[in-house]
Design a protein around this motif. Structure first.
Motif, PDB file in Angstrom:
ATOM      1  N   ASP A   1      27.202  16.296 105.726  1.00 25.31           N
ATOM      2  CA  ASP A   1      26.735  15.983 104.380  1.00 25.31           C
ATOM      3  C   ASP A   1      27.378  14.710 103.835  1.00 25.31           C
ATOM      4  N   TYR A   2      28.620  14.452 104.214  1.00 18.52           N
ATOM      5  CA  TYR A   2      29.304  13.250 103.738  1.00 18.52           C
ATOM      6  C   TYR A   2      28.663  11.988 104.325  1.00 18.52           C
ATOM      7  N   THR A   3      28.209  12.096 105.570  1.00 18.43           N
ATOM      8  CA  THR A   3      27.515  10.964 106.190  1.00 18.43           C
ATOM      9  C   THR A   3      26.261  10.628 105.406  1.00 18.43           C
ATOM     10  N   PHE A   4      25.470  11.649 105.073  1.00 20.78           N
ATOM     11  CA  PHE A   4      24.243  11.416 104.309  1.00 20.78           C
ATOM     12  C   PHE A   4      24.538  10.863 102.927  1.00 20.78           C
ATOM     13  N   ALA A   5      25.627  11.310 102.312  1.00 19.22           N
ATOM     14  CA  ALA A   5      25.992  10.793 100.986  1.00 19.22           C
ATOM     15  C   ALA A   5      26.261   9.290 101.058  1.00 19.22           C
ATOM     16  N   VAL A   6      26.946   8.849 102.119  1.00 21.12           N
ATOM     17  CA  VAL A   6      27.204   7.419 102.310  1.00 21.12           C
ATOM     18  C   VAL A   6      25.888   6.663 102.477  1.00 21.12           C
ATOM     19  N   LEU A   7      24.990   7.208 103.306  1.00 21.39           N
ATOM     20  CA  LEU A   7      23.701   6.551 103.551  1.00 21.39           C
ATOM     21  C   LEU A   7      22.841   6.508 102.298  1.00 21.39           C
ATOM     22  N   LEU A   8      22.885   7.569 101.517  1.00 20.75           N
ATOM     23  CA  LEU A   8      22.114   7.599 100.276  1.00 20.75           C
ATOM     24  C   LEU A   8      22.630   6.550  99.295  1.00 20.75           C
ATOM     25  N   ASN A   9      23.936   6.377  99.238  1.00 18.47           N
ATOM     26  CA  ASN A   9      24.503   5.348  98.373  1.00 18.47           C
ATOM     27  C   ASN A   9      24.144   3.950  98.870  1.00 18.47           C
ATOM     28  N   ALA A  10      24.046   3.799 100.183  1.00 15.94           N
ATOM     29  CA  ALA A  10      23.606   2.519 100.741  1.00 15.94           C
ATOM     30  C   ALA A  10      22.151   2.254 100.355  1.00 15.94           C
ATOM     31  N   SER A  11      21.327   3.304 100.362  1.00 16.37           N
ATOM     32  CA  SER A  11      19.927   3.177  99.937  1.00 16.37           C
ATOM     33  C   SER A  11      19.851   2.743  98.482  1.00 16.37           C
ATOM     34  N   ALA A  12      20.701   3.349  97.646  1.00 17.30           N
ATOM     35  CA  ALA A  12      20.731   2.987  96.233  1.00 17.30           C
ATOM     36  C   ALA A  12      21.142   1.530  96.069  1.00 17.30           C
ATOM     37  N   GLY A  13      22.111   1.090  96.892  1.00 20.87           N
ATOM     38  CA  GLY A  13      22.557  -0.298  96.827  1.00 20.87           C
ATOM     39  C   GLY A  13      21.445  -1.280  97.171  1.00 20.87           C
ATOM     40  N   LEU A  14      20.576  -0.861  98.064  1.00 23.35           N
ATOM     41  CA  LEU A  14      19.436  -1.696  98.468  1.00 23.35           C
ATOM     42  C   LEU A  14      18.227  -1.501  97.563  1.00 23.35           C
ATOM     43  N   SER A  15      18.292  -0.476  96.682  1.00 21.42           N
ATOM     44  CA  SER A  15      17.123  -0.060  95.894  1.00 21.42           C
ATOM     45  C   SER A  15      15.937   0.171  96.824  1.00 21.42           C
ATOM     46  N   ALA A  16      16.234   0.782  97.967  1.00 27.74           N
ATOM     47  CA  ALA A  16      15.230   0.963  99.023  1.00 27.74           C
ATOM     48  C   ALA A  16      14.757   2.411  99.057  1.00 27.74           C
ATOM     49  N   LEU A  17      13.646   2.676  98.399  1.00 22.71           N
ATOM     50  CA  LEU A  17      13.126   4.040  98.350  1.00 22.71           C
ATOM     51  C   LEU A  17      12.662   4.534  99.708  1.00 22.71           C
ATOM     52  N   LYS A  18      12.236   3.615 100.591  1.00 22.71           N
ATOM     53  CA  LYS A  18      11.738   4.073 101.901  1.00 22.71           C
ATOM     54  C   LYS A  18      12.857   4.776 102.669  1.00 22.71           C
ATOM     55  N   TYR A  19      14.073   4.228 102.574  1.00 27.61           N
ATOM     56  CA  TYR A  19      15.205   4.889 103.207  1.00 27.61           C
ATOM     57  C   TYR A  19      15.521   6.197 102.490  1.00 27.61           C
ATOM     58  N   GLY A  20      15.438   6.145 101.164  1.00 25.45           N
ATOM     59  CA  GLY A  20      15.721   7.339 100.372  1.00 25.45           C
ATOM     60  C   GLY A  20      14.794   8.490 100.715  1.00 25.45           C
ATOM     61  N   TYR A  21      13.507   8.191 100.877  1.00 25.61           N
ATOM     62  CA  TYR A  21      12.531   9.227 101.223  1.00 25.61           C
ATOM     63  C   TYR A  21      12.873   9.871 102.568  1.00 25.61           C
ATOM     64  N   LEU A  22      13.195   9.019 103.546  1.00 25.34           N
ATOM     65  CA  LEU A  22      13.517   9.542 104.881  1.00 25.34           C
ATOM     66  C   LEU A  22      14.764  10.416 104.852  1.00 25.34           C
ATOM     67  N   LEU A  23      15.780   9.948 104.125  1.00 23.88           N
ATOM     68  CA  LEU A  23      17.023  10.716 104.043  1.00 23.88           C
ATOM     69  C   LEU A  23      16.826  12.005 103.267  1.00 23.88           C
TER      70      LEU A  23
END
Length: 204
Positions: A71-93
């Motif tokens: 879960d911590y790995t996904f939290a890091v990736l989700l924050n990276a998605s937020a940093g990019l404002s990239a919803l496509k990554y957010g949807y996949l995650l």
């Protein structure tokens, strides 16, 4: 002993990452054993240095090494998605967290709120009112999401919900309320802010 060594390794990576990622990367590459905790730590280093795309590249490399995420790995990736404002990554995650059944945990839920808010999908964050264990961090994330889109009234309603649920507001909550008040106008905003502050301090 191995657990202690892992903790020390993560601490070293984190300290190195505070002054830039290059030393941390050298340390990581020189490790004989790279478990999920260490992988997540190096991804966090990239994240805190604003290297959002590289964070995802590391995740891909980790998967090729057949290391299972947590879960911590996904939290890091989700924050990276937020940093990019990239919803496509957010949807996949988000789909992955749903598949794994981990969306009930605040660590993923709070990060998902941030992703959708910064990505411009303000309606979706309302779904996270259904989190099983909402807390002050969850409420602050929703308040920040609404403020990101200039929705002061909605942000104040979330703050009211916090008080009704007897959640203790943090300084982040109060900063959010002040920002919402500024959006609403001085007269209405200051009156509302004073009213809410009185409610939040009653019984303290």
């Amino acid at each position: 002993m191995l657990k202690v060594m892992c903790i020390l390794t993560v601490q070293r990576l984190t300290c190195m990452g505070n002054v830039g990622r290059y030393q941390a990367v050298e340390e990581f590459n020189g490790l004989h054993s790279q478990n999920i905790v260490v992988w997540t730590a190096i991804m966090s280093v990239y994240l805190q240095n604003g290297c959002f795309e590289e964070t995802f590249n590391l995740f891909s490399e980790m998967l090729r090494e057949d290391v299972k995420r947590n879960d911590y790995t996904f939290a890091v990736l989700l924050n990276a998605s937020a940093g990019l404002s990239a919803l496509k990554y957010g949807y996949l995650l988000h789909a992955r967290t749903m598949k794994s059944g981990s969306t009930d945990y605040n660590i993923d839920g709070n990060s998902l709120i941030d992703v959708y808010a910064k990505g411009g999908n303000i309606e979706v964050i309302k779904l996270f009112y259904g989190m099983i264990y909402p807390d002050t961090i969850s409420s602050n994330a929703i308040i920040s999401g609404y403020l990101h889109h200039g929705l002061g009234n909605e942000a104040l309603l979330v703050f009211q919900d916090m008080l009704a649920a007897e959640e203790r507001p943090s300084h982040v909550s109060f900063v959010g309320v002040l920002s919402a008040c500024a959006n609403l106008g001085i007269v209405q905003g200051l009156y509302y802010f004073n009213h809410l502050m009185t409610q939040s301090t009653d019984g303290c």
